[in-house]
Design a protein around this motif. Structure first.
Motif, PDB file in Angstrom:
ATOM      1  N   ASP A  85      17.016  22.807 -12.959  1.00 58.63           N
ATOM      2  CA  ASP A  85      17.060  23.382 -11.613  1.00 58.63           C
ATOM      3  C   ASP A  85      15.682  23.277 -10.987  1.00 58.63           C
ATOM      4  OD1 ASP A  85      19.773  24.202 -11.489  1.00 58.63           O
ATOM      5  OD2 ASP A  85      19.299  25.854 -12.861  1.00 58.63           O
ATOM      6  N   ILE A  86      15.647  22.745  -9.779  1.00 59.95           N
ATOM      7  CA  ILE A  86      14.344  22.518  -9.153  1.00 59.95           C
ATOM      8  C   ILE A  86      14.224  23.304  -7.852  1.00 59.95           C
ATOM      9  CG2 ILE A  86      14.142  20.239 -10.228  1.00 59.95           C
ATOM     10  CD1 ILE A  86      14.834  18.972  -7.516  1.00 59.95           C
ATOM     11  N   THR A  87      12.962  23.628  -7.540  1.00 57.42           N
ATOM     12  CA  THR A  87      12.677  24.304  -6.276  1.00 57.42           C
ATOM     13  C   THR A  87      11.521  23.593  -5.599  1.00 57.42           C
ATOM     14  OG1 THR A  87      11.262  25.832  -7.484  1.00 57.42           O
ATOM     15  CG2 THR A  87      13.467  26.603  -6.966  1.00 57.42           C
ATOM     16  N   PRO A  88      11.510  23.578  -4.279  1.00 59.98           N
ATOM     17  CA  PRO A  88      10.520  22.770  -3.551  1.00 59.98           C
ATOM     18  C   PRO A  88       9.086  23.087  -3.975  1.00 59.98           C
ATOM     19  CG  PRO A  88      12.184  23.548  -2.053  1.00 59.98           C
ATOM     20  CD  PRO A  88      12.458  24.213  -3.373  1.00 59.98           C
ATOM     21  N   GLY A  89       8.319  22.026  -4.155  1.00 60.20           N
ATOM     22  CA  GLY A  89       6.904  22.165  -4.480  1.00 60.20           C
ATOM     23  C   GLY A  89       6.624  22.076  -5.962  1.00 60.20           C
ATOM     24  N   ALA A  90       7.644  22.312  -6.813  1.00 61.13           N
ATOM     25  CA  ALA A  90       7.405  22.232  -8.252  1.00 61.13           C
ATOM     26  C   ALA A  90       7.154  20.784  -8.656  1.00 61.13           C
ATOM     27  CB  ALA A  90       8.602  22.790  -9.008  1.00 61.13           C
ATOM     28  N   VAL A  91       6.247  20.590  -9.596  1.00 60.81           N
ATOM     29  CA  VAL A  91       5.991  19.243 -10.129  1.00 60.81           C
ATOM     30  C   VAL A  91       7.071  18.937 -11.159  1.00 60.81           C
ATOM     31  CG1 VAL A  91       4.400  17.793 -11.448  1.00 60.81           C
ATOM     32  CG2 VAL A  91       3.507  19.380  -9.715  1.00 60.81           C
ATOM     33  N   ILE A  92       7.843  17.884 -10.919  1.00 59.59           N
ATOM     34  CA  ILE A  92       8.971  17.584 -11.811  1.00 59.59           C
ATOM     35  C   ILE A  92       8.866  16.201 -12.452  1.00 59.59           C
ATOM     36  CG2 ILE A  92      10.571  19.168 -10.671  1.00 59.59           C
ATOM     37  CD1 ILE A  92      11.686  16.700  -9.157  1.00 59.59           C
ATOM     38  N   GLY A  93       7.757  15.512 -12.195  1.00 60.23           N
ATOM     39  CA  GLY A  93       7.591  14.204 -12.806  1.00 60.23           C
ATOM     40  C   GLY A  93       6.229  13.639 -12.473  1.00 60.23           C
ATOM     41  N   GLU A  94       5.955  12.489 -13.090  1.00 58.91           N
ATOM     42  CA  GLU A  94       4.670  11.839 -12.864  1.00 58.91           C
ATOM     43  C   GLU A  94       4.875  10.348 -12.669  1.00 58.91           C
ATOM     44  OE1 GLU A  94       1.662  14.667 -15.420  1.00 58.91           O
ATOM     45  OE2 GLU A  94       2.297  12.749 -16.265  1.00 58.91           O
ATOM     46  N   ILE A  95       4.068   9.803 -11.798  1.00 60.79           N
ATOM     47  CA  ILE A  95       4.106   8.365 -11.552  1.00 60.79           C
ATOM     48  C   ILE A  95       2.676   7.876 -11.696  1.00 60.79           C
ATOM     49  CG2 ILE A  95       4.719   6.577  -9.886  1.00 60.79           C
ATOM     50  CD1 ILE A  95       6.331   9.135  -8.583  1.00 60.79           C
ATOM     51  N   GLU A  96       2.421   7.098 -12.743  1.00 60.34           N
ATOM     52  CA  GLU A  96       1.060   6.640 -13.016  1.00 60.34           C
ATOM     53  C   GLU A  96       0.928   5.176 -12.678  1.00 60.34           C
ATOM     54  OE1 GLU A  96      -1.202   7.545 -16.441  1.00 60.34           O
ATOM     55  OE2 GLU A  96       0.106   9.182 -17.047  1.00 60.34           O
ATOM     56  N   SER A  97      -0.179   4.849 -12.019  1.00 63.00           N
ATOM     57  CA  SER A  97      -0.515   3.446 -11.804  1.00 63.00           C
ATOM     58  C   SER A  97      -1.711   3.114 -12.681  1.00 63.00           C
ATOM     59  CB  SER A  97      -0.856   3.216 -10.337  1.00 63.00           C
ATOM     60  OG  SER A  97      -2.056   3.871 -10.023  1.00 63.00           O
ATOM     61  N   THR A  98      -2.154   1.854 -12.618  1.00 62.70           N
ATOM     62  CA  THR A  98      -3.353   1.507 -13.382  1.00 62.70           C
ATOM     63  C   THR A  98      -4.520   2.397 -12.971  1.00 62.70           C
ATOM     64  OG1 THR A  98      -3.752  -0.216 -11.760  1.00 62.70           O
ATOM     65  CG2 THR A  98      -2.727  -0.899 -13.804  1.00 62.70           C
ATOM     66  N   LYS A  99      -4.562   2.757 -11.684  1.00 61.69           N
ATOM     67  CA  LYS A  99      -5.739   3.454 -11.179  1.00 61.69           C
ATOM     68  C   LYS A  99      -5.589   4.960 -11.066  1.00 61.69           C
ATOM     69  CE  LYS A  99      -9.153   2.101  -9.830  1.00 61.69           C
ATOM     70  NZ  LYS A  99     -10.350   2.086 -10.688  1.00 61.69           N
ATOM     71  N   SER A 100      -4.374   5.469 -10.936  1.00 57.87           N
ATOM     72  CA  SER A 100      -4.289   6.896 -10.646  1.00 57.87           C
ATOM     73  C   SER A 100      -2.956   7.490 -11.085  1.00 57.87           C
ATOM     74  CB  SER A 100      -4.517   7.149  -9.151  1.00 57.87           C
ATOM     75  OG  SER A 100      -3.536   6.476  -8.410  1.00 57.87           O
ATOM     76  N   VAL A 101      -2.870   8.803 -10.921  1.00 55.16           N
ATOM     77  CA  VAL A 101      -1.675   9.532 -11.312  1.00 55.16           C
ATOM     78  C   VAL A 101      -1.113  10.211 -10.078  1.00 55.16           C
ATOM     79  CG1 VAL A 101      -0.732  11.352 -12.771  1.00 55.16           C
ATOM     80  CG2 VAL A 101      -2.695  10.017 -13.555  1.00 55.16           C
ATOM     81  N   GLY A 102       0.167   9.987  -9.799  1.00 52.69           N
ATOM     82  CA  GLY A 102       0.830  10.683  -8.718  1.00 52.69           C
ATOM     83  C   GLY A 102       1.852  11.650  -9.294  1.00 52.69           C
ATOM     84  N   GLU A 103       2.009  12.791  -8.651  1.00 53.92           N
ATOM     85  CA  GLU A 103       3.000  13.743  -9.140  1.00 53.92           C
ATOM     86  C   GLU A 103       4.245  13.652  -8.277  1.00 53.92           C
ATOM     87  OE1 GLU A 103       0.364  17.135  -9.077  1.00 53.92           O
ATOM     88  OE2 GLU A 103       0.310  17.124 -11.281  1.00 53.92           O
ATOM     89  N   LEU A 104       5.366  13.866  -8.940  1.00 49.18           N
ATOM     90  CA  LEU A 104       6.639  13.917  -8.222  1.00 49.18           C
ATOM     91  C   LEU A 104       6.944  15.388  -7.958  1.00 49.18           C
ATOM     92  CD1 LEU A 104       9.223  12.441  -7.201  1.00 49.18           C
ATOM     93  CD2 LEU A 104      10.187  12.827  -9.485  1.00 49.18           C
ATOM     94  N   TYR A 105       7.021  15.723  -6.673  1.00 53.91           N
ATOM     95  CA  TYR A 105       7.288  17.108  -6.290  1.00 53.91           C
ATOM     96  C   TYR A 105       8.761  17.266  -5.931  1.00 53.91           C
ATOM     97  CZ  TYR A 105       2.240  17.648  -5.940  1.00 53.91           C
ATOM     98  OH  TYR A 105       0.898  17.689  -6.225  1.00 53.91           O
ATOM     99  N   ALA A 106       9.339  18.380  -6.353  1.00 56.65           N
ATOM    100  CA  ALA A 106      10.712  18.658  -5.947  1.00 56.65           C
ATOM    101  C   ALA A 106      10.723  18.875  -4.433  1.00 56.65           C
ATOM    102  CB  ALA A 106      11.225  19.898  -6.661  1.00 56.65           C
ATOM    103  N   PRO A 107      11.522  18.104  -3.699  1.00 60.79           N
ATOM    104  CA  PRO A 107      11.534  18.256  -2.242  1.00 60.79           C
ATOM    105  C   PRO A 107      12.570  19.261  -1.752  1.00 60.79           C
ATOM    106  CG  PRO A 107      12.639  16.209  -2.888  1.00 60.79           C
ATOM    107  CD  PRO A 107      12.267  16.909  -4.158  1.00 60.79           C
TER     108      PRO A 107
END
Lengths: 368, 131
Positions: free
Chosen positions: B55-77
């Motif tokens: 169960d997700i609620t807006p703003g919670a970090v629910i995943g990660e997307i990493e590139s060679t250079k950086s890390v992006g977080e997946l936020y529950a929308p």
């Protein structure tokens, strides 16, 4: 906020569709199409980098060699004309102001190439150390552009660049960490066999005004060999695989050369030089190691290195998923008691502990 | 090709495709990151997605997307429950760069009807990325 600076190749990068990033106050191409494709091209064929943001200083005078023996950590006076040498500019307390490459142009003439972000600090330190008469130091960074051709196909490419003439040394006799004179469109060109990728390669120092023409001629010569323009993202993963330090990550004013594994660069038996006596680190100071992990999740700069129980024993200075090796690699400063090769440590990757093994640098070494 | 004008967007550079409610299976949103975000990240090399059933609620970090250079977080929308995650993108993260709006989708979430209405439309999102 000072205004962002661009190199003379800005328009070339824009027309190639580059994304830009700030690096040491410069807007530089971070990638053109794909970091991974650019990285792979350098390992398998060749890549073309604009590194014109780097700073150049000319040191001239009868006592130039003696001056550099005093101003820098290495012994430059015994270097032959035609050679290049990696060196360090130390602070009085042994901290690292910058790492540089010094080229001996003539008995009484040297070229120093330093990092863009340290241009002012290097210029000031070099000026302060001018205690020897008959030596001048000039910052010529704005007069020159620097492009790098890196990868196994580099020699074939550079030898075919249209417009390069009067190459003093035959290509087959140009050694790594050496340079030769040439001309591009009739104007002076310095061709150095140096680089920052772990591959064979050349760095071409050209008058700023001729840089776009040299860039175009190099891309044209390289196309049949698989040369692609490559950005700073690829440059960073390439140098990390090659175990090469990056200022601000593995090197800083708070790090002594010995900690960063650069004790060999310091000629401690020289009579006197700035930083002498302070260049060795305390025996319990953290030291730079390579770390290799499994899986795909990389430790990044700033992440803690911990024991299995969670006690902090170090910090990652650079880290990425190695494009060539396919597993995470990192450089980190860790306690000497955990620094022995083969030691298992843990990376704190945003709360998840990932095991990693202390590994000899470099992670990647090219086949000769 | 996906009709980008039919999607909703967040200021965290996620897109949401909202299912047709007339199918009777409730409202399902498919969530991914935009081409703008994929370009900014660079080559994506690692994706971590939430467990199905979370169960997700807006703003919670629910995943990660990493590139060679950086890390992006997946936020529950949105508020909802994770129905499905894209295992293909876990196996081949480069799909996020190659087809961010199609094969590079990340998760499907069931939401209450109208649960995504407050998000940005295409025009507002494009204005955000150009701002």
């Amino acid at each position: 906020m000072t205004e962002a600076r661009y190199t003379p190749l800005r328009e070339r990068h824009e027309s190639l569709g580059a994304s830009f990033t700030d690096f040491g106050g410069w807007q530089m191409p971070v990638r053109y199409t794909s970091d991974l494709a650019e990285h792979r091209a350098v390992r398998e064929a060749a890549g073309l980098f604009d590194i014109s943001h780097m700073a150049e200083f000319l040191v001239h005078g009868a006592d130039a060699a003696a001056y550099l023996d005093y101003a820098l950590a290495g012994r430059l006076s015994t270097m032959s004309v035609g050679k290049a040498k990696y060196s360090l500019l130390l602070a009085e307390d042994g901290g690292i102001i910058d790492d540089v490459i010094v080229y001996r142009l003539a008995e009484d003439r040297f070229l120093i190439i330093s990092n863009a972000g340290n241009r002012d600090a290097v210029g000031e330190a070099l000026a302060e150390r001018l205690r020897i008469p008959a030596v001048t130091v000039a910052d010529v960074s704005d007069e020159y552009a620097l492009i790098a051709v890196q990868g196994p196909a580099s020699e074939a490419i550079v030898a075919e660049i249209a417009g390069i003439t009067d190459v003093s040394t035959p290509w087959s006799e140009q050694k790594y960490y050496a340079w030769t004179d040439a001309r591009f469109l009739g104007e002076p060109l310095l061709i150095a066999r140096t680089g920052y990728t772990g591959e064979d390669g050349f760095e071409l120092l050209v008058r700023a005004a001729d840089a776009p023409a040299l860039w175009d001629a190099t891309l044209a010569a390289g196309e049949p060999h698989g040369l692609v323009p490559a950005g700073l993202a690829a440059r960073d993963t390439l140098r990390l695989e090659a175990g090469m330090p990056l200022y601000g990550h593995e090197l800083s004013l708070d790090i002594k050369p010995a900690q960063a594994g650069l004790g060999r660069v310091v000629a401690s038996d020289k009579d006197d030089f700035v930083g002498k006596g302070s260049a060795s680190a305390a025996s319990d100071a953290r030291v730079l190691v390579g770390l290799a992990a499994e899986g795909k999740r990389a430790g990044r700069a700033g992440y803690a290195v911990v024991t299995e129980g969670g006690t902090a024993i170090g910090e990652i200075s650079s880290g990425a998923l190695s494009p060539t090796l396919g597993h995470p690699i990192a450089m980190a400063f860790i306690d000497p008691s955990s620094a022995e090769e083969g030691t298992i440590v843990h990376l704190d990757v945003r709360g998840t502990k990932i095991p990693a093994t202390v590994t000899a640098l470099p992670f990647y070494r090219r086949k000769k | 090709m996906t009709d980008l004008n039919a999607l909703k967007y967040t200021d965290e550079h996620e897109w949401l495709a909202i299912s047709d409610p007339s199918t009777g299976s409730g409202t399902v949103v498919t969530i991914g990151i935009t081409d703008y975000a994929a370009d900014k990240l660079g080559d994506v090399v690692f994706v971590e997605l939430p467990q199905v059933g979370l169960d997700i609620t807006p703003g919670a970090v629910i995943g990660e997307i990493e590139s060679t250079k950086s890390v992006g977080e997946l936020y529950a929308p949105v508020v909802g429950r994770v129905l499905e995650v894209n295992e293909a993108v876990v196996d081949d993260p480069s799909l996020v760069n190659a087809e961010p709006f199609e094969a590079g989708w990340l998760i499907k979430v069931s939401i209450a009807e109208g649960g995504a209405d407050a998000l940005l439309d295409r025009e507002a999102y494009v204005a955000l990325t150009e701002g």
